[in-house]
Design a protein around this motif. Structure first.
Motif, short mmCIF file in Angstrom:
data_model
loop_
_atom_site.label_atom_id
_atom_site.label_comp_id
_atom_site.label_asym_id
_atom_site.label_seq_id
_atom_site.Cartn_x
_atom_site.Cartn_y
_atom_site.Cartn_z
N VAL A 71 61.84 16.43 39.69
CA VAL A 71 62.75 16.81 39.15
C VAL A 71 62.22 16.40 37.35
N VAL A 72 61.56 16.02 37.34
CA VAL A 72 61.14 16.12 36.00
C VAL A 72 61.41 16.91 35.37
N GLU A 73 60.24 18.17 36.36
CA GLU A 73 60.08 19.44 35.44
C GLU A 73 61.24 20.64 35.27
N GLY A 74 62.15 20.28 36.18
CA GLY A 74 63.56 20.80 36.46
C GLY A 74 63.97 20.44 35.15
N ASP A 75 64.77 19.03 35.08
CA ASP A 75 65.48 18.68 33.68
C ASP A 75 64.57 19.36 32.48
N LEU A 76 63.05 18.71 31.88
CA LEU A 76 61.99 19.08 30.82
C LEU A 76 62.90 20.78 30.86
N TYR A 77 62.65 22.00 31.28
CA TYR A 77 62.83 22.88 31.98
C TYR A 77 64.26 23.08 31.48
N ASP A 78 65.17 22.07 31.61
CA ASP A 78 66.65 22.77 31.37
C ASP A 78 66.99 22.61 29.98
N LEU A 79 66.36 21.54 29.29
CA LEU A 79 66.54 21.38 27.81
C LEU A 79 65.70 22.14 27.42
N ASP A 80 64.76 22.90 27.81
CA ASP A 80 63.38 24.47 26.73
C ASP A 80 64.58 24.84 26.91
N LEU A 81 65.28 25.69 28.48
CA LEU A 81 65.63 26.42 28.44
C LEU A 81 67.28 26.28 27.31
N ASP A 82 67.81 25.17 27.52
CA ASP A 82 69.18 24.63 26.63
C ASP A 82 68.70 25.16 25.29
N GLY A 83 67.35 25.35 24.52
CA GLY A 83 66.90 24.84 23.23
C GLY A 83 67.02 23.55 22.60
N HIS A 84 66.86 22.37 23.54
CA HIS A 84 66.92 21.16 22.81
C HIS A 84 65.02 20.75 22.34
#
Length: 164
Positions: free
Chosen positions: A13-26
């Motif tokens: 969950v932690v890894e997925g949430d952080l990769y989502d923020l990375d993918l979205d450019g945040h």
């Protein structure tokens, strides 16, 4: 079939949430470690993230043999979990007042967190002044509290964004 541990489930969950923020450019993920220590039968997962590299955050999840034993042996009365720690790292210069930085963190994060600061003068043999500020979560994280973990990750992102 492999049955993932509580540590694995929280890590995903932690890894997925952080990769989502990375993918979205945040934010940008700049390091990732998934470690197993066979001497102590412990696991550590670390991700380092930043918005603009002036301030980085290190998210660390740990579990130990006690937590793994509770889960594997289904020990009654005990609940398996893992530990979480957050560390912010930035160059220490005349613009940063440690007391102001901590007051800013306490305003954002609340007063109930234990916060410690460490000033490092040399990094890898090179003279650099670095401020490491750690927010200690002095309790176990459980699968049932994953929404709290997600809120912590949101606070971490907001702290990076506001202070970079």
């Amino acid at each position: 079939m492999f049955d993932p541990t509580v540590f694995d489930n929280i890590k995903v969950v932690v890894e997925g949430d952080l990769y989502d923020l990375d993918l979205d450019g945040h934010l940008q993920i700049i390091d990732r470690k998934d470690l197993v220590d066979l001497a102590t039968m412990s696991r550590t997962f670390i991700m380092e993230v930043t918005v603009d590299r002036s301030l980085t955050a290190i998210i660390s999840l740990q579990t130990d043999i006690k937590q793994l034993a509770i889960e594997i042996n289904n020990l009654i009365g005990d609940k398996p979990g893992c530990y979480m720690q957050l560390t912010f790292q930035q160059a220490l210069n005349s613009c940063i007042a440690i007391n102001d930085w901590e007051a800013n963190l306490r305003k954002k994060w609340g007063m109930h967190w234990r916060i410690s600061h460490q000033v490092i003068q040399y990094v890898n043999g090179t003279e650099e002044n670095v401020l490491k500020t750690t927010i200690h979560l002095d309790h176990l994280i459980f699968e049932e509290t994953i929404d709290d973990v997600r809120q912590i990750l949101l606070l971490l992102y907001e702290t990076l964004k506001e202070n970079s």
